[in-house]
Motif scaffolding. Sequence first.
Motif, PDB file in Angstrom:
ATOM      1  N   ARG A   1       0.656  -1.124   0.026  1.00 38.90           N
ATOM      2  CA  ARG A   1      -0.053   0.095  -0.034  1.00 38.90           C
ATOM      3  C   ARG A   1       0.722   1.097   0.070  1.00 38.90           C
ATOM      4  O   ARG A   1       0.509   2.295  -0.582  1.00 38.90           O
ATOM      5  N   TRP A   2       1.886   1.182   0.843  1.00 34.92           N
ATOM      6  CA  TRP A   2       2.895   2.532   0.746  1.00 34.92           C
ATOM      7  C   TRP A   2       3.496   2.715  -0.411  1.00 34.92           C
ATOM      8  O   TRP A   2       3.795   4.093  -0.962  1.00 34.92           O
ATOM      9  N   SER A   3       3.791   1.672  -1.161  1.00 40.44           N
ATOM     10  CA  SER A   3       4.554   1.678  -2.445  1.00 40.44           C
ATOM     11  C   SER A   3       3.628   2.297  -3.636  1.00 40.44           C
ATOM     12  O   SER A   3       4.006   3.079  -4.405  1.00 40.44           O
TER      13      SER A   3
ATOM     14  N   THR B   1       0.963   4.565  -3.118  1.00 41.09           N
ATOM     15  CA  THR B   1       0.962   5.782  -2.461  1.00 41.09           C
ATOM     16  C   THR B   1       2.340   6.602  -3.048  1.00 41.09           C
ATOM     17  O   THR B   1       2.404   7.638  -3.656  1.00 41.09           O
ATOM     18  N   TRP B   2       3.426   6.042  -2.832  1.00 42.29           N
ATOM     19  CA  TRP B   2       4.604   6.605  -3.040  1.00 42.29           C
ATOM     20  C   TRP B   2       4.837   6.978  -4.609  1.00 42.29           C
ATOM     21  O   TRP B   2       5.476   7.789  -4.901  1.00 42.29           O
TER      22      TRP B   2
ATOM     23  N   PHE C   1      10.087   3.888   3.744  1.00 38.23           N
ATOM     24  CA  PHE C   1       8.759   3.150   4.016  1.00 38.23           C
ATOM     25  C   PHE C   1       8.684   2.911   5.543  1.00 38.23           C
ATOM     26  O   PHE C   1       7.687   3.074   6.138  1.00 38.23           O
TER      27      PHE C   1
ATOM     28  N   GLU D   1       7.785   6.474   6.795  1.00 34.78           N
ATOM     29  CA  GLU D   1       6.418   6.949   6.487  1.00 34.78           C
ATOM     30  C   GLU D   1       5.195   6.011   6.648  1.00 34.78           C
ATOM     31  O   GLU D   1       4.147   6.467   6.646  1.00 34.78           O
ATOM     32  N   VAL D   2       5.353   4.816   7.003  1.00 36.07           N
ATOM     33  CA  VAL D   2       4.060   3.957   7.073  1.00 36.07           C
ATOM     34  C   VAL D   2       3.345   4.221   8.132  1.00 36.07           C
ATOM     35  O   VAL D   2       4.035   4.630   9.441  1.00 36.07           O
TER      36      VAL D   2
ATOM     37  N   ASP E   1      -3.438   3.510   8.713  1.00 32.62           N
ATOM     38  CA  ASP E   1      -3.815   3.290   7.279  1.00 32.62           C
ATOM     39  C   ASP E   1      -3.702   1.634   7.092  1.00 32.62           C
ATOM     40  O   ASP E   1      -4.339   1.141   6.205  1.00 32.62           O
TER      41      ASP E   1
END
Length: 777
Positions: free
Chosen positions: A588-590, A592-593, A739, A742-743, A747
């Motif tokens: 999920r983070w990737s 958004t990034w 990651f 910021e994770v 979320d």
Amino acid sequence: MEKKKENAVAARGKRKRKQKQKTSWRVHVRCSDSNAIFAVLLASISKSNSHLITKCLLKICPSLLSQPSAIRPILALIPTLVTSKCCKIVSRAVDIVGAASLVSLEVNQEIASDSETLKALTLLLRPDTRRRVLLSACNAVLDLSTNFFAQQQLLKFYILHKLMFVFVQIFKCLKSVSLWSEGNLCFYSLKIGIMEDELLLAFLSATITLINACEVERLQNIPASLSQPFLSLLKQIWSIVSDNVLPKGAIRPNEQGHLCKSHIEVSNLAECIFRLSMNVSQLIVPLPFEVVKRGLFGTSGTSFEDFISNYWEVSPFIITKTSEDLNMHDMFSSFKQSLSWTNVPSLISSILQGLVSCFPSAPDELNILNFLNEVKGRLGCPIIYQQDIRVVKTEKQLRKEMHYFQDFHSGGSNKPRHFTMDDVLKCGQAYKEGYTVALRGLEFRYQSIAAITDALALMFGQPSVGANLYLTPPNSQGLACHFDDHCVFVCQIFGSKQWTVFCQPSHLLPRLYDDLHGSDIDCTKASKREFLLREGDILYIPRGFPHEAYTNSEVGDDSSGFSLHLTLSIEVEPPFEWEGVAHLALYRWSETWKRRCDGLNSLSEKLDLLSVNLLHAAIGIIGNFDPWFRKACLSAAVSLPPDVYNILGQSQRNIFIHLIDKIRTESRFLEVLSNIEVAIQKNENPFQQNRWLWLLHLEKGTSSGCNTNKSPMIEDLLSLCAQHKDKLEAAFLNVKSRFCNEVVFDDVVTSHRMLLQKYRKTRKQYINGMVSLHDKL
């Protein structure tokens, strides 16, 4: 006298004129020219000459229908012909539509593409339509439904809704169902027949065919006012059909009356029931949290949060029930009441009779129709040995399991061994000889058990919970000493059983679907704990703890020494372990990034995408050694009371912070590369464990995130390592750092719950469908 002669002459003149008309008719209709027939038909329609119209329609034969140039003008007249007041004309016109549909695929698709013809068919499907016309209309729908394109066209015109409505209105009670077979009498060749009611059979065949061609969304759009009464009628048929499947798959003969035969197989009927049931929301209603909590813990004083904190995936735990618990907090009372028995052999028969096989579905399957396609032609078949049922015992001296049905267990054939009535009766004899009857998948067979397992799944934040039954005779042991890849609650229903639980041989919990060969271990030297379970008691055994159990007639209860218990299995699947949560968080983070970094050049983008996958591999390496990564994540447990949820939520947050810190400090670029190189040398896919994430990625339809497609990934990795190893390492360190910084846990919890709902939806559909096939129980 003369007047009589004049009348006779006039009559002869009329007959001659009629004969001339008939002769003229024969001249026209004997001609094989389709244009001539069409011209006569058109003229007959314009003059409303029913007699000539009927004659023309009767002359339209398959050889004419095979010519596209002939069928097109005739099809153009079908909407007009079906509005005729003459039943023969309407029936014959519709028969022509059906006959033409079978001539060729090209003609079939042409008819299916003609909206006016389909509308005309739709108008005929009414309860007040004459039976002869209804039969022709139904047969035409069946003839059209021989290919996927035509099926979808018929569905677009809501012909399925019409069929269901008429069926429910006309056929209130079904008692004349039978089975027939063209060849051998095995289950897979059995087809549905109806005694002396061709119309009922036509409606049944057409409706089942179209329901089994529906996508999930179209099934959901069928009004409950149609689907529920139709499903009820189908279950009436299913009850009769399943009773007719006798030993060796033979059929019960029914010589009385004329049998109207269909080509609808028993499996088609089972699939239709499954499809109509899978989205029924009220079929399985999970029990409330408090009911299940009292059912598990009774008045023991142990709370759910205490259990999670001190015993869950850590240590065995027994809950001894009081008489008050048995009277007021027995969540298995409905199941017990469903068992009609006077002795153990009758209990075996009451449990096993009427069961159908519950084929396993892929654990990461998110589309129930994929499962139905895999089991096409097999759904609804009798239970299968090893898949659904085992009959085993373990001799204490040998400490090895023996199967009563040796030919089923050790035969060289790969064909499934279906249980027959003879085998059910043999189970009673096996029981007398000390064998345990073990039945899998009770949550698919009893609504009362499904309601319990569904509630447990919600409590533990998992997609589903399994339920198995074990019936063991006195002074006997069923399964040999082993450990499971899932946690279990052993629930003693009747009798008593002595359990021995040994210390776990490894500090790492076994993963679901891990190879457990070697789990039948010698625990004679390991430290152990003994537990005696009496009726109502519950024993919790974490995954990875070896255990065995036996009955003892000297216990002194009223059970005569036998035991009936259920195991409720909490199966923690890969996405719902903490390692899976870490993978989901990175995925999920990737996403958004990547949306924030669209300006990257091609090389930088490749390095970053590859680095994300390398970090997935690094998380997998840590998970192979760190016990916390294998534990179940409970962050998606949403059915808990607020006070329990808040305590559990803070605990889950602390675990997540710990895992992210581990990823930050223990993810090493060179170690990841080394592990991938070893996997390549073994011809293994280093990303296979994350296949579920790749499927989620495909469903999302995005181009970022995890990629577990082996060949392109490995090729890119080898190429970039050879040319830009330093840059790849720098990109990996940057991705890891960003990651971990910021994770956001909240979320991740949101994404995790959404993922759980996807899994639960498919599992619920599966359970609903299977429970419906066992509904008569």
